[in-house]
Design a protein around this motif. Structure first.
Motif, PDB file in Angstrom:
ATOM      1  N   ASP A 124      -9.533 -22.743  44.000  1.00 44.49           N
ATOM      2  CA  ASP A 124     -10.664 -22.419  43.139  1.00 44.49           C
ATOM      3  C   ASP A 124     -10.130 -22.143  41.738  1.00 44.49           C
ATOM      4  O   ASP A 124      -9.394 -21.171  41.531  1.00 44.49           O
ATOM      5  N   ARG A 144     -16.369 -23.676  52.761  1.00 45.74           N
ATOM      6  CA  ARG A 144     -16.992 -24.505  51.721  1.00 45.74           C
ATOM      7  C   ARG A 144     -17.376 -25.862  52.303  1.00 45.74           C
ATOM      8  O   ARG A 144     -16.837 -26.295  53.314  1.00 45.74           O
ATOM      9  N   GLU A 190     -15.102 -30.377  43.380  1.00 44.62           N
ATOM     10  CA  GLU A 190     -15.401 -30.988  42.084  1.00 44.62           C
ATOM     11  C   GLU A 190     -14.352 -31.973  41.602  1.00 44.62           C
ATOM     12  O   GLU A 190     -14.629 -32.824  40.761  1.00 44.62           O
ATOM     13  N   LYS A 227     -17.326 -37.695  42.403  1.00 51.29           N
ATOM     14  CA  LYS A 227     -16.519 -36.673  41.718  1.00 51.29           C
ATOM     15  C   LYS A 227     -15.222 -37.306  41.210  1.00 51.29           C
ATOM     16  O   LYS A 227     -14.716 -38.261  41.813  1.00 51.29           O
ATOM     17  N   ASP A 263     -19.255 -31.380  49.612  1.00 48.97           N
ATOM     18  CA  ASP A 263     -19.901 -31.725  48.343  1.00 48.97           C
ATOM     19  C   ASP A 263     -19.776 -30.639  47.273  1.00 48.97           C
ATOM     20  O   ASP A 263     -20.219 -30.812  46.139  1.00 48.97           O
ATOM     21  N   GLU A 264     -19.131 -29.514  47.631  1.00 50.87           N
ATOM     22  CA  GLU A 264     -18.835 -28.506  46.607  1.00 50.87           C
ATOM     23  C   GLU A 264     -17.543 -28.819  45.858  1.00 50.87           C
ATOM     24  O   GLU A 264     -17.247 -28.210  44.825  1.00 50.87           O
TER      25      GLU A 264
END
Ligand code: KG4
Ligand code: ZN
Length: 346
Positions: free
Chosen positions: A19, A72, A78, A108, A75-76
């Protein structure tokens, strides 16, 4: 910003999620690894075709595992990062192909990472992350390099091996001693019961006056010693292993100190598989403590190949605006790729 990282350059399939959303250093949310060591063991080394096929089998299940660990959804994600090189061409193509397919399917961007930059930045995932600038000792199965690192993408090569890498010296010596593959950890374990002073092995290029390394002669010296011992080898194996490890470690430590002196820096980062070596850590720590130099290592689990370092390197490149992820999904891989080619400073 969630970055998924895929590593498949050699005999480990690694996937991780970091993250990079908040301020400061990106955070590791999950990582999963499958080592092919068992599969290649029977052949005494990595069989490239088998490696590629196994990466194909492992990469998607590992991706699912990582997403589940992190709680998660796909599709989260990035940015999808992958190892673009250096490494085995077929193995690299698996990671690159899957990463670009995922990127295209999700709409993405993707980013191809240099494997050694991954190792180099992996200590940023540790509880005690370094600060720039620092000297980096990169010691893996394929590379032995000293670099000056001034920032993300700012890498200056100070010296490197002119023949075998340190990891190769461990692996080849271990093979000569019948310790199997990969030899580094096995040789190191056996060395703990041996007397390093029992044999006088060469310290190649120790006094060369530059920061280059050479380990091919050491392997020959180990072979000569093993032949000389003949039937006596078995009871002396631990001693020979200890002498081999001591020779490799002494050269790595002394050259690292020389690099610190040459650059005037007071921080060193050790990365790559050989960075897991306990004797290297102990001797480097002791030598650096005496000189007021800080030493940083990746977490032990992240010393050898893994997906976390790839996700991390991508996140840091994006964060430092050294490189943007791309929506072009036509990919290539770079089996041979000098690290200074990606240096923004070069
Ligand atoms: O960085 P890495 O996982 O793969 C490459 O990018 O090459 O490094 C693998 C190398 C192998 O040569 C292995 O024998 C060595 O790291 N290695 C060790 C230890 N753990 C792994 N060498 C010495 N002592 C260890 N504990
Ligand atoms: Zn590696």
């Amino acid at each position: 910003m969630l970055v998924l990282g895929i590593e498949s350059s050699c005999d480990e399939t690694g996937v991780a999620l970091v993250d990079a959303g908040g301020p400061g250093i990106p955070r590791l949310l999950g990582h999963a690894l499958h080592s092919q060591v068992r599969m290649h063991e029977a052949y005494g080394g990595v069989v490239p075709e088998l490696a590629s096929r196994d990466h194909i089998r492992r990469v998607l299940p590992l991706t699912r595992e990582v997403l589940q660990q992190a709680g998660r959804a796909l599709d989260e994600v990035e940015t999808v990062a992958y190892t673009r090189g250096p490494g085995l061409a077929g193995a690299l193509l698996v990671g690159a192909g899957v990463a670009c397919a995922l990127g295209a399917a999700l709409g993405k961007p993707v980013l191809g990472v240099h494997h050694l930059e991954g190792h180099l930045l992996s200590p940023f995932l540790s509880v005690d992350p370094p600060q720039f600038p620092f000297v980096a000792l990169l010691v893996s199965g394929g590379h032995t390099q000293l670099m000056r690192v001034d920032g993300v993408g700012q890498y200056e090569l100070l010296g490197e091996t002119i023949d075998d890498a340190a990891g190769e010296a461990f692996d080849k010596s271990a093979k000569l001693l019948g310790l199997g593959y990969p030899g580094g950890p096995a040789l190191s374990r056996l060395a703990e019961q041996g007397d390093a002073k029992a044999f006088a092995l060469p310290r190649p290029l120790l006094h060369s006056g530059n920061l280059d390394f050479s380990f091919a002669g050491l392997k020959t010296a180990v072979l000569t010693q093993a032949r000389k011992l003949g039937d006596e080898l078995a009871p002396r194996k631990a001693d020979l292993a200890a002498a081999t490890e001591a020779a490799i470690v002494e050269v790595l430590v002394k050259k690292s100190l020389a690099a610190l002196k040459e650059t005037g820096l007071d921080r060193v980062v050790v990365a790559g598989g050989v960075g897991a070596n306990r004797l290297l850590r102990a001797q480097l720590d002791a030598a650096c403590a005496k000189r007021g130099v800080r030493v940083h290592y990746p977490e032990l689990a992240l010393c050898t190949d893994n997906g976390a370092m790839i996700a991390m390197a991508a996140a840091m490149r994006i964060g430092a605006r050294v490189q943007a992820a791309s929506r072009s999904y036509a990919f290539d891989v770079k089996p041979r790729w000098p690290l200074d080619e990606i240096s923004a400073a070069a």
